[in-house]
Enzyme design. Structure first.
Site, PDB file in Angstrom:
ATOM      1  N   TYR A  56      -2.850   5.982   4.999  1.00 18.74           N
ATOM      2  CA  TYR A  56      -2.369   5.932   3.627  1.00 18.74           C
ATOM      3  C   TYR A  56      -0.889   6.327   3.575  1.00 18.74           C
ATOM      4  O   TYR A  56      -0.517   7.461   3.868  1.00 18.74           O
ATOM      5  CB  TYR A  56      -3.195   6.826   2.712  1.00 18.74           C
ATOM      6  CG  TYR A  56      -4.596   6.299   2.438  1.00 18.74           C
ATOM      7  CD1 TYR A  56      -4.949   4.997   2.758  1.00 18.74           C
ATOM      8  CD2 TYR A  56      -5.557   7.108   1.845  1.00 18.74           C
ATOM      9  CE1 TYR A  56      -6.225   4.512   2.506  1.00 18.74           C
ATOM     10  CE2 TYR A  56      -6.838   6.635   1.585  1.00 18.74           C
ATOM     11  CZ  TYR A  56      -7.159   5.340   1.919  1.00 18.74           C
ATOM     12  OH  TYR A  56      -8.433   4.862   1.670  1.00 18.74           O
ATOM     13  N   HIS A 130     -12.893   3.676   9.471  1.00 20.84           N
ATOM     14  CA  HIS A 130     -12.363   3.036   8.276  1.00 20.84           C
ATOM     15  C   HIS A 130     -12.897   1.624   8.032  1.00 20.84           C
ATOM     16  O   HIS A 130     -13.362   1.305   6.945  1.00 20.84           O
ATOM     17  CB  HIS A 130     -10.838   3.007   8.344  1.00 20.84           C
ATOM     18  CG  HIS A 130     -10.172   2.947   7.021  1.00 20.84           C
ATOM     19  ND1 HIS A 130      -8.892   3.377   6.810  1.00 20.84           N
ATOM     20  CD2 HIS A 130     -10.587   2.492   5.822  1.00 20.84           C
ATOM     21  CE1 HIS A 130      -8.555   3.208   5.548  1.00 20.84           C
ATOM     22  NE2 HIS A 130      -9.567   2.665   4.917  1.00 20.84           N
ATOM     23  N   ARG A 131     -12.770   0.742   8.992  1.00 21.11           N
ATOM     24  CA  ARG A 131     -13.297  -0.624   8.886  1.00 21.11           C
ATOM     25  C   ARG A 131     -13.893  -1.013  10.228  1.00 21.11           C
ATOM     26  O   ARG A 131     -13.403  -0.582  11.270  1.00 21.11           O
ATOM     27  CB  ARG A 131     -12.200  -1.624   8.477  1.00 21.11           C
ATOM     28  CG  ARG A 131     -11.832  -1.514   7.006  1.00 21.11           C
ATOM     29  CD  ARG A 131     -10.901  -2.633   6.588  1.00 21.11           C
ATOM     30  NE  ARG A 131     -10.582  -2.538   5.163  1.00 21.11           N
ATOM     31  CZ  ARG A 131     -11.301  -3.061   4.183  1.00 21.11           C
ATOM     32  NH1 ARG A 131     -12.404  -3.726   4.476  1.00 21.11           N
ATOM     33  NH2 ARG A 131     -10.938  -2.943   2.924  1.00 21.11           N
ATOM     34  N   SER A 160     -17.176   3.393   6.873  1.00 19.97           N
ATOM     35  CA  SER A 160     -16.677   2.725   5.678  1.00 19.97           C
ATOM     36  C   SER A 160     -16.682   1.220   5.920  1.00 19.97           C
ATOM     37  O   SER A 160     -16.231   0.760   6.977  1.00 19.97           O
ATOM     38  CB  SER A 160     -15.257   3.204   5.359  1.00 19.97           C
ATOM     39  OG  SER A 160     -14.766   2.617   4.173  1.00 19.97           O
ATOM     40  N   ASN A 161     -17.222   0.486   4.956  1.00 19.23           N
ATOM     41  CA  ASN A 161     -17.200  -0.981   4.992  1.00 19.23           C
ATOM     42  C   ASN A 161     -18.037  -1.582   6.115  1.00 19.23           C
ATOM     43  O   ASN A 161     -17.777  -2.708   6.548  1.00 19.23           O
ATOM     44  CB  ASN A 161     -15.745  -1.483   5.106  1.00 19.23           C
ATOM     45  CG  ASN A 161     -14.849  -0.949   4.013  1.00 19.23           C
ATOM     46  OD1 ASN A 161     -15.078  -1.203   2.836  1.00 19.23           O
ATOM     47  ND2 ASN A 161     -13.841  -0.170   4.398  1.00 19.23           N
ATOM     48  N   GLY A 273      -8.942   6.484  -8.170  1.00 19.11           N
ATOM     49  CA  GLY A 273      -7.657   6.334  -7.515  1.00 19.11           C
ATOM     50  C   GLY A 273      -6.433   6.425  -8.402  1.00 19.11           C
ATOM     51  O   GLY A 273      -5.318   6.395  -7.899  1.00 19.11           O
TER      52      GLY A 273
END
Length: 309
Positions: A56, A130-131, A160-161, A273
């Site tokens: 990020y 993350h992915r 995640s995902n 967010g």
């Protein structure tokens, strides 16, 4: 704010989470002055889980959050810190090449060290992959996770995902349970209700986190349908449905959208967010809304765009 246990762990946090991806504004022109009022507004509104990722704003969001933690006495002891790793792109994790994912043990361990340093903490509460990395070796990931846990650098782990099959493949090698699965869920993306993702969360007692829970603002208060949508009527009907139910409860569209997610028995935790303090406080009101089954299905049918069979 109401609380819940994260997966099968001993960690307890608020049902609403705060996402730190945008706390510096633009990635191309980050503004460090934006982070503090946003994070403190979330903290003061009762949010107790703060969601990060190493990428990020190329690590700057974790750095900014770390500075806030140092300045606010006792904050670290009250919150849960989630961060993610596994994405590489030029300028972050590599000098050149294509965007890709890396779940090698070396990259996971290196990423965690970087996050710990930037956040200024000794332990990450939950680390997520993350992915999905198509080249993931579950045994290698398990080795890295076990080492991080033994060293006291990470308490719990999640993904995640992922697809349900990818979750099963990784879980089959781990000596402990995955506790979070973060996926995109909102009225415009209801696949997780249908593809087995949330069923698996129920079966395995994994807590789902919903990223982009208001569809990048479309299902939030004041959200409008983009002009490029060729047939806006289905979305207009969905927005009217959300607004009608929000009016019946005396709250905003944002609150109803978030309450709709939290009503699911898998105990979805929406990740908010926005960096606008008034929007953060508005989101917190969702915690007091309880929908009826009829209201929940009214929104779901509008999201489907067709009657239930």
């Amino acid at each position: 704010m109401k609380t819940q246990t994260i997966g099968t762990s001993h960690l307890i946090t608020t049902r609403l989470n705060y996402g730190c991806m945008g706390i510096l504004g633009s990635w191309s022109d980050p503004d460090p002055e934006l982070a503090r009022p946003a994070v403190l507004a979330a903290y003061e509104a009762g949010f107790r889980l703060f969601d990060h990722a190493d990428i990020y704003n190329r690590g700057r969001c974790e750095e900014a959050f770390g500075r806030i933690l140092r300045d606010v006495p006792g904050m670290r002891d009250e919150i849960i810190i989630v961060t993610k790793c596994g994405i590489k792109f030029p300028g972050w994790g590599m000098a050149e090449g294509v965007n890709h994912y890396d779940f090698s043990a070396g990259h996971i361990l290196q990423s965690v060290e970087g996050s710990l340093h930037r956040l200024g903490v000794e332990t990450i509460d939950v680390l997520l992959l993350h992915r999905p990395d198509i080249l993931m070796d579950p045994d290698e990931v398990a080795e890295a996770f076990s080492r991080l846990r033994a060293q006291g650098k990470v308490r719990e782990f999640g993904v995640s995902n992922f697809t349900p099959a990818q979750v099963r493949a990784l879980q089959s090698r781990l000596p402990f349970r995955l506790v979070i699965h973060q996926v995109e869920i909102h009225p415009g993306r209801i696949q997780c209700f249908q593809d087995g993702t949330l069923d698996q969360c129920l079966e395995e007692r994994i807590t789902p986190q919903a990223w982009s829970p208001v569809g990048r603002g479309l299902y939030a208060t004041g959200g409008v349908i983009p002009e490029e949508v060729s047939d806006p009527e289905p979305q207009m009907h969905l927005l009217r449905t959300l607004d009608d139910i929000a009016h019946a409860h005396g709250v905003t569209r944002t609150a109803i959208t978030l309450a709709w997610l939290m009503h699911h028995p898998s105990r979805i935790m929406p990740v908010i967010g926005t960096i606008r303090p008034e929007r953060i406080r508005e989101a917190a009101t969702a915690d007091s809304v309880t929908l009826s089954r009829q209201e929940w299905y009214t929104i779901y049918v509008a999201a489907r765009g067709e009657r239930m069979p």
